[in-house]
Design a protein around this motif. Structure first.
Motif, short mmCIF file in Angstrom:
data_model
loop_
_atom_site.label_atom_id
_atom_site.label_comp_id
_atom_site.label_asym_id
_atom_site.label_seq_id
_atom_site.Cartn_x
_atom_site.Cartn_y
_atom_site.Cartn_z
N SER A 83 -17.03 -54.27 -103.58
CA SER A 83 -17.47 -55.63 -103.89
C SER A 83 -16.31 -56.57 -104.17
CB SER A 83 -18.42 -55.62 -105.08
OG SER A 83 -17.81 -55.05 -106.22
N ARG A 93 -21.49 -56.08 -107.74
CA ARG A 93 -21.81 -57.48 -108.00
C ARG A 93 -22.08 -57.73 -109.49
NH1 ARG A 93 -23.83 -60.65 -104.36
NH2 ARG A 93 -24.55 -58.91 -103.10
N ALA A 136 -19.04 -60.33 -110.14
CA ALA A 136 -19.36 -61.63 -109.54
C ALA A 136 -19.14 -62.80 -110.48
CB ALA A 136 -20.81 -61.63 -109.04
N ALA A 192 -18.14 -61.56 -105.92
CA ALA A 192 -18.53 -60.37 -105.17
C ALA A 192 -18.67 -60.69 -103.68
CB ALA A 192 -19.86 -59.81 -105.70
#
Length: 387
Positions: free
Chosen positions: A60, A266, A270, A363
């Motif tokens: 990711s 994620r 993220a 991500a």
């Protein structure tokens, strides 16, 4: 390019926030900003809340600063999917567990992983399991059949590519145990699962697979799928997800409950990043053209959906405030595919030269950024806070 900006990892300066970067540097190209404090907080949320081992899905965002920050924060495992990722974690976090859970590998990849000391593998077919039996020593080695179910509550379905049926998974689990490997199970419910119940049927089915195989699984990897904060005002309830996973595991397995493992990507990285983009044009007062798009840091938006946690700032770093107006947003390339899905709401008085900041862009953004059409130059800077 203004002073202080370089492609790749930028200078050692730590900026206060994205607004300061805009005010001081007025960057012409996209800038990905990283807040280590936010990543550390996300790591603690998982380490303290998830009832088992937390492993980070390297794919990711494999940035070395991310890996080092997570390792220092206490993350002791990493989900690796290639020889490159195996070696990356071996170098940056040599004491961490590496789970090689890409279930399809070439002979050369298997040999590389064995040489690197990989002890945890996944598999979703008889042919791939036979390849492991030939090359992977059984001693203290875990093999986890990966199974799939119809997708529920996810942004997109991983089962179209990976995963055995429950019946086949039971056969594979039995074969793993018979050959002297540590038998475990794994699944992935899909990406961006905001509904905790996305995990419920998978965990229940995992117990049924163990019953069919007559095998007690050592561990159950409940995959990734843990959501990030993509929509304004709708923050994911990770606590509810963690609690459901623990409760359903206890109910489904009883005294035979396996140790739990998760592999968020994620959900960990993220929200520790924001992408600063600049408005190239507002065509006839309607469509907005940015200096980044789907061939760059916004690659996955047509697949997963828009990030709508946006800030619009002037070149002076002040918020652009006006009545919201839905806009079609295009990226910079000479390609009509380079468009964000649907429309995004932006201030009606947005102007060329303004900056649009996409929060939660850490991500599947830096790793999918291309240089298509001569665009894609992206700087990477560090900030104390994202707003």
């Amino acid at each position: 390019m203004p002073m202080g900006l370089t492609e790749g990892r930028g200078p050692k300066t730590v900026w206060s926030n994205p607004a300061e970067i805009i005010r001081r540097l007025t960057p012409e190209n996209p800038v990905m900003v990283f807040a280590p404090s936010v990543l550390r907080a996300a790591a603690q949320r998982f380490l303290q809340g998830f009832p088992g081992l937390v492993t980070y899905a390297v794919k990711s965002n494999p940035d070395e600063a991310v890996i080092r920050t997570l390792s220092a924060a206490g993350v002791k495992g990493f989900d690796v999917a290639s020889p490159y990722e195996i070696d990356l974690i071996g170098r940056l976090a040599p004491d961490a567990a590496r789970h090689y859970h890409n279930p399809v590998r070439s002979q050369a990849e298997i040999a590389h992983a064995v040489e690197a000391g990989i002890k945890s593998w996944s598999v979703d077919s008889r042919s791939e399991l036979d390849k492991l039996f030939v090359r992977v020593p059984a001693e203290n080695c875990e093999i986890s059949p990966r199974f799939k179910l119809p997708v529920l509550g996810a942004a997109y379905d991983f089962g179209s590519k990976f995963g055995a049926s429950p019946e086949l998974a039971a056969e594979l689990l039995r074969a793993v145990a018979d050959r002297g490997y540590i038998p475990s199970l794994t699944f992935h419910p899909g990406t961006q699962c905001t509904d905790p119940h996305a995990w419920e049927s998978y965990i229940t089915t995992a117990a049924e697979i163990c019953a069919m195989a007559g095998v007690k699984a050592r561990r159950l990897n409940v995959g990734g799928g843990f959501p990030s904060h993509r929509v304004t005002g709708v923050e994911p309830d990770l606590t509810a997800i963690f609690q459901l996973i623990r409760r359903v595991t206890d109910e489904a397995f009883g005294t035979d409950a396996p140790q739990l493992v998760c592999e968020p990507g994620r959900g960990l990285c993220a929200d520790a990043f924001a992408l600063i983009t600049r408005v190239k044009a507002v065509r006839d007062g309607q469509n907005v053209f940015l200096n980044d798009g789907v061939y760059g840091g916004l690659f996955e938006l047509p697949i997963v959906g828009n990030l709508d946690r946006l800030q619009v700032l002037t070149p002076e770093g002040t918020p652009r405030e006006d009545e919201p107006m839905p806009r079609i947003i295009f990226g910079p390339t000479c390609d009509s595919v380079d468009r964000l899905p649907g429309e995004l709401t932006l201030p009606a008085n947005i102007q060329e030269g303004d900056y649009v900041i996409f929060h939660g862009a850490g991500a599947y953004s830096t790793v999918t950024n291309t240089r298509f059409n001569g665009f894609g130059l992206m700087a990477h800077l560090t900030v104390n806070a994202l707003e």
